[in-house]
Design an enzyme around this catalytic site. Structure first.
Site, short mmCIF file in Angstrom:
data_model
loop_
_atom_site.label_atom_id
_atom_site.label_comp_id
_atom_site.label_asym_id
_atom_site.label_seq_id
_atom_site.Cartn_x
_atom_site.Cartn_y
_atom_site.Cartn_z
N GLU A 54 0.70 -1.18 -0.11
CA GLU A 54 -0.14 -0.18 0.11
C GLU A 54 0.63 1.41 -0.05
O GLU A 54 0.83 2.00 0.95
CB GLU A 54 -1.07 0.08 1.17
CG GLU A 54 -1.93 -1.25 1.05
CD GLU A 54 -3.04 -1.13 2.20
OE1 GLU A 54 -2.97 -0.54 3.23
OE2 GLU A 54 -3.95 -1.90 2.17
N GLU A 111 -5.57 -8.29 -0.39
CA GLU A 111 -6.28 -8.20 0.83
C GLU A 111 -7.84 -7.77 0.28
O GLU A 111 -7.88 -6.95 -0.58
CB GLU A 111 -5.66 -6.88 1.70
CG GLU A 111 -4.28 -7.13 2.06
CD GLU A 111 -3.79 -5.88 3.20
OE1 GLU A 111 -4.74 -5.09 3.24
OE2 GLU A 111 -2.69 -5.88 3.22
C1 BGC Z 1 -3.04 -2.93 7.09
C2 BGC Z 1 -3.93 -3.20 8.25
C3 BGC Z 1 -5.16 -2.90 8.17
C4 BGC Z 1 -5.78 -3.58 6.90
C5 BGC Z 1 -7.22 -3.17 6.85
C6 BGC Z 1 -3.78 -3.65 6.08
O1 BGC Z 1 -2.97 -3.34 4.93
O2 BGC Z 1 -1.75 -3.49 7.35
O3 BGC Z 1 -2.88 -2.64 9.14
O4 BGC Z 1 -5.77 -3.57 9.33
O5 BGC Z 1 -5.10 -3.38 5.82
O6 BGC Z 1 -7.13 -1.72 6.91
#
Ligand code: BGC
Length: 366
Positions: free
Chosen positions: A187, A304
């Protein structure tokens, strides 16, 4: 990143309808007992990379359905965010039928701040242990650089260190099998704008290619790996790249009550019913990503996606199932965020899977 800074970013990002999903200090997660690993497995490289490497589209199929081992090795110190990896977790993940794990790692907290920016040998040993736990169970591994917060704020100042970290990581794992993939940076955001990221990414790939000419490397766009960021992603001609995006929309549903998303308490109670306008929003987003992948001849990995535990379980399961199936229909692999913390598909205190989420991810055979 401080929560306040994150809050400001959140508002900006929400306004521009992009996805914000990382890079924050974490608030309370249920702490787990600090359990050191019971055994140190022997490194388990099983097969070396072939001279032509592994086709990224083929490998993306094998990456299939995965889970993020979040809140462990990307915490400032493992255990501080309530998760200490255990051997049994890898066994549970394999037994459940997942294909892969993504292991987020905060290398920047375990390396010297001055040149040559040496990574602590004991930290490498710990990461080796985790990687080998997965590989020895036939789980593919995506190993990344996660929560390098300083580079999001001051990219120029941290460029040399970032590249030195990758040179060390790449050299350390160069003899590992092709089932280990690298992911350049989780990210990119903030001062690491699309332009800054595109040039840093090229240099990082060059550093990796010195020792790993054909390993598949995962790269994602600036602006928090959002689908909207894909249009500005540039990288060198490189046959061994898989492109990643993160998906947390609608953000007010997936991040309701999230301690690191300012104002998110106001979103509590937001449901996701799977109405036609809700499902169309998701399919439109994934269609855009798929169209980009097709036009650019790149395999896509949703590295993710997930909905926080403060949302109601029925909505979480519905959304998770829908996003996973839609990604699969478009030939995308995915990794759920995450295994056993605030989004957890597994409840470590009950020693039990969170069944609705597990079945949404891996539907039982009909
Ligand atoms: C972050 C986390 C976060 C998640 C959802 C991830 O990329 O590293 O800290 O909980 O995204 O927001």
């Amino acid at each position: 990143m401080l929560k306040e800074q994150r809050g400001v970013l959140m508002i900006v990002l929400m306004l521009s309808l992009t996805v914000c999903a990382g890079g924050c200090s974490k608030a309370a997660e249920t702490p787990l007992p600090e359990t050191p690993p019971t055994s140190i497995p022997t490194p388990a490289p099983t097969s070396a990379l072939t001279s032509s490497g592994v086709d990224p589209f083929e490998q993306n199929v094998r990456l299939g359905r995965g889970v993020n081992l979040g809140n462990a090795l990307e915490a400032p110190r493992e255990g501080e965010w309530g998760v200490t990896l255990k051997e049994e977790y890898f066994q549970l993940i394999q037994d459940a039928g997942f294909d892969a794990v993504r292991i987020p790692i905060r290398w920047s907290a375990h390396a010297d701040s001055a040149a040559p920016y040496t990574i602590e040998p004991s930290f490498f040993e710990r990461v080796d242990w985790a990687v080998n736990q997965a590989l020895s169970r036939d789980l593919l591994v995506v190993l990344n650089v996660h929560h390098y917060e300083e580079i999001m704020l001051r990219p120029k100042e941290h460029r040399e260190r970032f590249l030195a970290l990758w040179a060390q990581i790449a050299d350390h794992y160069k003899a590992y099998p092709a089932d280990l993939l690298f992911e350049v940076l989780n990210e990119p955001n903030g001062a690491l704008t699309a332009g800054a990221w595109n040039s840093l990414l090229k240099e990082a790939l060059q550093a990796i290619r010195q020792t790993n000419p054909e390993r598949n490397v995962v790269v994602g766009p600036a602006n928090w790996n959002s689908i909207d960021g894909l249009g500005s992603l540039e990288f060198p001609e490189d046959a061994h790249v898989i492109v990643t995006v993160h998906y947390y929309l609608p953000f007010q549903f997936t991040h309701q009550g999230a301690e690191w998303a300012d104002g998110s308490d106001a979103w509590l109670g937001t449901t996701w019913q799977g109405t036609s306008s809700e499902t169309q929003a998701v399919t439109r987003d994934l269609d855009r990503a798929a169209a980009w992948g097709k036009a650019n001849h790149r395999a896509l990995y949703v590295g993710e996606f997930g909905a926080y535990s403060k949302a109601d379980m029925d909505s979480r399961a519905r959304w998770t199932d829908f996003v996973a199936r839609q990604a699969e229909e478009r030939g995308m692999s995915w990794a759920y965020w995450e295994f056993c913390a605030g989004f957890g598909v597994y409840d470590p205190s009950a020693h039990a899977w969170n069944r609705p989420i597990l079945e949404a991810l891996l539907p039982p055979a009909q």
